[in-house]
Design a protein around this motif. Structure first.
Motif, mmCIF file in Angstrom:
data_model
loop_
_atom_site.group_PDB
_atom_site.id
_atom_site.type_symbol
_atom_site.label_atom_id
_atom_site.label_comp_id
_atom_site.label_asym_id
_atom_site.label_seq_id
_atom_site.Cartn_x
_atom_site.Cartn_y
_atom_site.Cartn_z
ATOM 1 N N GLU A 49 -1.393 24.482 -83.997
ATOM 2 C CA GLU A 49 -1.847 25.591 -83.158
ATOM 3 C C GLU A 49 -0.666 26.271 -82.452
ATOM 4 O OE1 GLU A 49 -5.025 24.535 -80.491
ATOM 5 O OE2 GLU A 49 -6.084 23.435 -82.075
ATOM 6 N N VAL A 50 0.299 25.483 -82.039
ATOM 7 C CA VAL A 50 1.489 26.039 -81.386
ATOM 8 C C VAL A 50 2.233 26.936 -82.367
ATOM 9 C CG1 VAL A 50 3.737 25.493 -80.358
ATOM 10 C CG2 VAL A 50 1.730 24.128 -79.758
ATOM 11 N N LEU A 51 2.436 26.464 -83.598
ATOM 12 C CA LEU A 51 3.139 27.272 -84.594
ATOM 13 C C LEU A 51 2.369 28.532 -84.949
ATOM 14 C CD1 LEU A 51 5.481 25.350 -84.966
ATOM 15 C CD2 LEU A 51 5.102 25.497 -87.417
ATOM 16 N N ALA A 52 1.063 28.427 -85.066
ATOM 17 C CA ALA A 52 0.247 29.611 -85.363
ATOM 18 C C ALA A 52 0.360 30.623 -84.220
ATOM 19 C CB ALA A 52 -1.204 29.212 -85.583
ATOM 20 N N HIS A 53 0.331 30.140 -82.980
ATOM 21 C CA HIS A 53 0.470 31.022 -81.816
ATOM 22 C C HIS A 53 1.814 31.747 -81.819
ATOM 23 C CE1 HIS A 53 0.445 32.437 -77.675
ATOM 24 N NE2 HIS A 53 1.555 31.741 -77.449
ATOM 25 N N LEU A 54 2.859 31.033 -82.252
ATOM 26 C CA LEU A 54 4.202 31.613 -82.271
ATOM 27 C C LEU A 54 4.441 32.481 -83.504
ATOM 28 C CD1 LEU A 54 6.290 28.551 -81.039
ATOM 29 C CD2 LEU A 54 5.608 30.565 -79.717
ATOM 30 N N GLY A 55 3.536 32.401 -84.482
ATOM 31 C CA GLY A 55 3.665 33.229 -85.681
ATOM 32 C C GLY A 55 4.464 32.594 -86.806
ATOM 33 N N TYR A 56 4.651 31.280 -86.757
ATOM 34 C CA TYR A 56 5.394 30.588 -87.807
ATOM 35 C C TYR A 56 4.444 29.942 -88.804
ATOM 36 C CZ TYR A 56 9.468 31.074 -84.793
ATOM 37 O OH TYR A 56 10.476 31.570 -84.017
ATOM 38 N N PRO A 57 4.856 29.793 -90.075
ATOM 39 C CA PRO A 57 4.009 29.118 -91.065
ATOM 40 C C PRO A 57 3.965 27.608 -90.811
ATOM 41 C CG PRO A 57 6.117 29.690 -92.041
ATOM 42 C CD PRO A 57 6.111 30.284 -90.655
ATOM 43 N N VAL A 58 2.868 26.995 -91.178
ATOM 44 C CA VAL A 58 2.672 25.564 -90.930
ATOM 45 C C VAL A 58 3.658 24.712 -91.725
ATOM 46 C CG1 VAL A 58 1.008 23.671 -91.112
ATOM 47 C CG2 VAL A 58 0.263 25.896 -90.298
ATOM 48 N N SER A 101 11.179 31.789 -78.776
ATOM 49 C CA SER A 101 9.922 32.090 -79.461
ATOM 50 C C SER A 101 8.778 32.202 -78.471
ATOM 51 C CB SER A 101 9.600 31.007 -80.494
ATOM 52 O OG SER A 101 10.565 30.988 -81.508
ATOM 53 N N SER A 102 8.736 31.293 -77.533
ATOM 54 C CA SER A 102 7.682 31.303 -76.523
ATOM 55 C C SER A 102 7.743 32.565 -75.671
ATOM 56 C CB SER A 102 7.801 30.061 -75.653
ATOM 57 O OG SER A 102 6.746 29.965 -74.753
ATOM 58 N N LEU A 103 8.939 32.933 -75.257
ATOM 59 C CA LEU A 103 9.086 34.141 -74.443
ATOM 60 C C LEU A 103 8.761 35.409 -75.237
ATOM 61 C CD1 LEU A 103 12.326 33.261 -72.450
ATOM 62 C CD2 LEU A 103 9.963 33.292 -71.593
ATOM 63 N N MET A 104 9.101 35.421 -76.522
ATOM 64 C CA MET A 104 8.885 36.615 -77.347
ATOM 65 C C MET A 104 7.399 36.898 -77.597
ATOM 66 S SD MET A 104 11.800 37.903 -77.663
ATOM 67 C CE MET A 104 11.549 39.187 -78.846
ATOM 68 N N VAL A 105 6.559 35.861 -77.565
ATOM 69 C CA VAL A 105 5.123 36.097 -77.750
ATOM 70 C C VAL A 105 4.408 36.302 -76.423
ATOM 71 C CG1 VAL A 105 5.006 34.903 -79.973
ATOM 72 C CG2 VAL A 105 4.512 33.635 -77.863
ATOM 73 N N ASP A 107 4.503 34.270 -73.623
ATOM 74 C CA ASP A 107 4.124 33.090 -72.835
ATOM 75 C C ASP A 107 4.842 33.128 -71.489
ATOM 76 O OD1 ASP A 107 2.545 32.229 -74.900
ATOM 77 O OD2 ASP A 107 3.949 30.715 -75.611
ATOM 78 N N SER A 108 4.320 32.364 -70.553
ATOM 79 C CA SER A 108 4.909 32.335 -69.216
ATOM 80 C C SER A 108 6.250 31.612 -69.228
ATOM 81 C CB SER A 108 3.969 31.619 -68.246
ATOM 82 O OG SER A 108 3.918 30.242 -68.560
ATOM 83 N N LEU A 109 7.038 31.887 -68.231
ATOM 84 C CA LEU A 109 8.330 31.227 -68.082
ATOM 85 C C LEU A 109 8.148 29.727 -67.901
ATOM 86 C CD1 LEU A 109 11.257 32.102 -68.078
ATOM 87 C CD2 LEU A 109 11.139 32.319 -65.603
ATOM 88 N N ALA A 110 7.067 29.323 -67.284
ATOM 89 C CA ALA A 110 6.803 27.894 -67.068
ATOM 90 C C ALA A 110 6.627 27.147 -68.384
ATOM 91 C CB ALA A 110 5.558 27.720 -66.203
ATOM 92 N N SER A 111 6.154 27.835 -69.430
ATOM 93 C CA SER A 111 5.964 27.164 -70.714
ATOM 94 C C SER A 111 7.291 26.825 -71.390
ATOM 95 C CB SER A 111 5.115 28.033 -71.648
ATOM 96 O OG SER A 111 5.832 29.194 -72.020
ATOM 97 N N THR A 112 8.374 27.390 -70.900
ATOM 98 C CA THR A 112 9.687 27.087 -71.481
ATOM 99 C C THR A 112 10.366 25.898 -70.809
ATOM 100 O OG1 THR A 112 10.882 28.605 -70.021
ATOM 101 C CG2 THR A 112 10.010 29.526 -72.078
ATOM 102 N N LEU A 113 9.768 25.362 -69.760
ATOM 103 C CA LEU A 113 10.412 24.250 -69.052
ATOM 104 C C LEU A 113 10.575 22.984 -69.902
ATOM 105 C CD1 LEU A 113 9.065 24.604 -65.411
ATOM 106 C CD2 LEU A 113 11.316 25.197 -66.321
ATOM 107 N N PRO A 114 9.559 22.558 -70.682
ATOM 108 C CA PRO A 114 9.790 21.355 -71.496
ATOM 109 C C PRO A 114 10.954 21.488 -72.479
ATOM 110 C CG PRO A 114 7.447 21.759 -71.289
ATOM 111 C CD PRO A 114 8.144 22.955 -70.710
ATOM 112 N N PRO A 115 11.014 22.554 -73.299
ATOM 113 C CA PRO A 115 12.182 22.631 -74.193
ATOM 114 C C PRO A 115 13.493 22.846 -73.438
ATOM 115 C CG PRO A 115 10.780 24.568 -74.493
ATOM 116 C CD PRO A 115 10.059 23.636 -73.588
ATOM 117 N N LEU A 116 13.450 23.493 -72.284
ATOM 118 C CA LEU A 116 14.665 23.665 -71.487
ATOM 119 C C LEU A 116 15.170 22.319 -70.988
ATOM 120 C CD1 LEU A 116 16.750 25.487 -70.097
ATOM 121 C CD2 LEU A 116 15.158 25.667 -68.176
ATOM 122 N N MET A 117 14.269 21.483 -70.505
ATOM 123 C CA MET A 117 14.671 20.147 -70.041
ATOM 124 C C MET A 117 15.230 19.311 -71.198
ATOM 125 S SD MET A 117 14.339 20.178 -66.848
ATOM 126 C CE MET A 117 14.745 18.478 -66.591
#
Length: 157
Positions: A49-58, A101-105, A107-117
């Motif tokens: 679901e995350v990949l589909a949301h971001l527009g990437y193929p499974v 990818s998250s920012l380009m679609v 998504d909120s800045l808060a959603s980037t915290l896990p990959p940033l950490m």
């Protein structure tokens, strides 16, 4: 002398903590990617679901899963410093790619915290790694200065 040993042991502890977190995420992420999220390793949105949301193929999950598992192994085995350098680079590509990818679609800045950490832990692991896991010296200490050799000035006749 004692202060150097204490600082060295803290550096080693911080290195292994950061490396453990990085390796654990690469292993868990690799398994989750290869199983397309069917193995519930963490309580989060399924990776398909995350990949589909971001527009990437499974099918990208299979590629990422294999590379993450190989990367986790590369960070744990002794020697092979060049392979470790590529593993750190690949992990940073993965984490920063997730952020962008998250920012380009939208998504909120808060959603980037896990990959940033995770990117910060991977960078810490890379920067704190012992000499035996480096290709060369990261920050040379007391590097001897090259003596400047002055060339003779041409004389005017």
């Amino acid at each position: 002398m004692m202060r150097t040993n204490v600082m060295g042991s803290w550096k080693a502890i911080c290195y292994w903590v950061a490396t453990f977190i990085t390796v654990l995420e690469l292993l868990a992420g690799g398994v989750a990617d290869l199983t397309h999220g069917k193995a519930a390793l963490v309580a989060s949105e399924p990776v398909t679901e995350v990949l589909a949301h971001l527009g990437y193929p499974v099918y990208l999950l299979t590629l990422l899963g294999v590379w993450k598992l190989l990367g986790a192994i590369a960070l744990l085995v002794p020697r092979f410093p060049r392979l470790k350098e590529w593993t750190y680079a690949g992990a940073l590509f993965d984490y920063t790619g997730a952020i962008v990818s998250s920012l380009m679609v939208g998504d909120s800045l808060a959603s980037t915290l896990p990959p940033l950490m995770l990117a910060i832990f991977a960078l810490a692991s890379w920067a704190l790694r012992p000499q035996s896991r480096m290709l060369g010296v990261l920050w040379p200490e007391n590097r001897p200065r090259r003596a400047s050799v002055s060339s003779p000035q041409p004389t005017m006749r």
